[in-house]
Motif scaffolding. Structure first.
Motif, short mmCIF file in Angstrom:
data_model
loop_
_atom_site.label_atom_id
_atom_site.label_comp_id
_atom_site.label_asym_id
_atom_site.label_seq_id
_atom_site.Cartn_x
_atom_site.Cartn_y
_atom_site.Cartn_z
N ILE A 10 0.85 -1.19 0.00
CA ILE A 10 0.00 0.00 0.00
C ILE A 10 0.89 1.24 0.00
O ILE A 10 1.93 1.27 0.66
CB ILE A 10 -0.96 0.00 1.21
N ILE A 11 0.50 2.23 -0.77
CA ILE A 11 1.26 3.48 -0.83
C ILE A 11 0.73 4.40 0.26
O ILE A 11 -0.47 4.69 0.34
CB ILE A 11 1.12 4.14 -2.21
N LEU A 12 1.65 4.87 1.10
CA LEU A 12 1.33 5.80 2.18
C LEU A 12 2.14 7.07 2.01
O LEU A 12 3.21 7.06 1.40
CB LEU A 12 1.65 5.18 3.54
N VAL A 13 1.61 8.14 2.56
CA VAL A 13 2.37 9.39 2.62
C VAL A 13 2.69 9.67 4.08
O VAL A 13 1.86 9.48 4.96
CB VAL A 13 1.62 10.58 1.97
N ILE A 25 2.89 11.60 10.86
CA ILE A 25 2.18 10.32 10.81
C ILE A 25 2.16 9.79 9.38
O ILE A 25 2.50 10.51 8.43
CB ILE A 25 0.74 10.43 11.36
N TYR A 26 1.75 8.54 9.23
CA TYR A 26 1.60 7.90 7.93
C TYR A 26 0.11 7.81 7.61
O TYR A 26 -0.69 7.42 8.46
CB TYR A 26 2.20 6.49 7.95
N GLU A 51 -0.35 13.72 -4.94
CA GLU A 51 0.42 13.40 -3.74
C GLU A 51 1.48 12.33 -3.94
O GLU A 51 2.49 12.33 -3.25
CB GLU A 51 -0.51 12.96 -2.60
N THR A 52 1.24 11.39 -4.88
CA THR A 52 2.15 10.25 -5.00
C THR A 52 2.82 10.13 -6.36
O THR A 52 3.81 9.41 -6.50
CB THR A 52 1.40 8.92 -4.75
N GLY A 53 2.26 10.77 -7.37
CA GLY A 53 2.78 10.61 -8.72
C GLY A 53 2.23 9.38 -9.42
O GLY A 53 2.63 9.09 -10.54
N TYR A 54 1.34 8.64 -8.79
CA TYR A 54 0.78 7.44 -9.41
C TYR A 54 -0.59 7.70 -10.02
O TYR A 54 -1.37 8.52 -9.54
CB TYR A 54 0.63 6.31 -8.37
N GLU A 102 6.52 12.49 2.22
CA GLU A 102 7.43 11.44 1.77
C GLU A 102 6.58 10.21 1.50
O GLU A 102 5.65 9.91 2.25
CB GLU A 102 8.46 11.10 2.85
N LEU A 103 6.90 9.49 0.44
CA LEU A 103 6.17 8.27 0.11
C LEU A 103 6.83 7.05 0.73
O LEU A 103 8.06 6.96 0.77
CB LEU A 103 6.14 8.06 -1.41
#
Length: 180
Positions: A57-60, A71-72, A96-99, A143-144
């Motif tokens: 899972i992608i988190l920021v 926090i994440y 936010e993620t570039g995805y 940060e990802l």
């Protein structure tokens, strides 16, 4: 069943900001007495459970001033007036993620804090990801990270993942894993 509704007698606007507004409503209670309710008005939001082909899972990771800590979280953001929730989810994921995602599924929608706010959040799952362009707001610093389900559950236990939308999203993801 008895009527539990509160009738609004008056509304006083206290603050109107970029993201929220605050009002105080005087209400008539079911028993005929009156009381005040402090209400945060919010345009609504989306959040995205973005799953990589490696089943991560992608988190920021970002600092949250109200908590005074980093926090994440899953990617999320505020809806613009009249904006379709999925369109907003697609925009927020890429910003936010570039995805980008080829496959989108609506998981659930819910009120985040109904005791004092009307924010309604739409939770989506995004799959079949490809890299796009990160485009953060000028006041947004993230940060990802990409974590497995066990890593996410450990982060919840440690308190590194501590916001309701992300906890709910990870539990949805865990439930899907057990159903597969």
């Amino acid at each position: 069943m008895r009527n539990l509704e509160e009738k609004t007698i008056s509304t006083q606007s206290i603050f109107k900001g970029r993201v929220i507004s605050l009002q105080v409503d005087e209400v008539e209670l079911p028993n005929g007495n009156t009381s005040n309710r402090e209400i945060v008005k919010h345009p609504g939001a989306v959040a995205v459970v973005a799953i990589t082909p490696e089943d991560r899972i992608i988190l920021v990771r970002q600092f949250r001033k109200p908590l005074e800590k980093t926090i994440y979280e899953i990617p999320a953001g505020k809806r613009e007036s009249g904006e379709d929730p999925q369109v907003c989810a697609e925009r927020e994921l890429e910003e936010e993620t570039g995805y980008r995602a080829e496959k989108w599924d609506h998981l659930v929608s819910f009120y985040t804090s109904p005791g004092f706010a009307d924010e309604y959040l739409h939770l989506y799952q995004a799959d079949e990801l490809s890299k796009g362009q990160v485009n953060l707001d000028e006041d947004e610093f993230v940060e990802l990270v990409e974590w497995t389900l066990p890593e996410c559950l450990q982060a919840i236990s440690r308190g590194d993942i501590c916001d309701a939308k992300t906890v709910a999203a990870i539990l949805f993801w865990q439930n899907q894993q057990h159903q597969s």
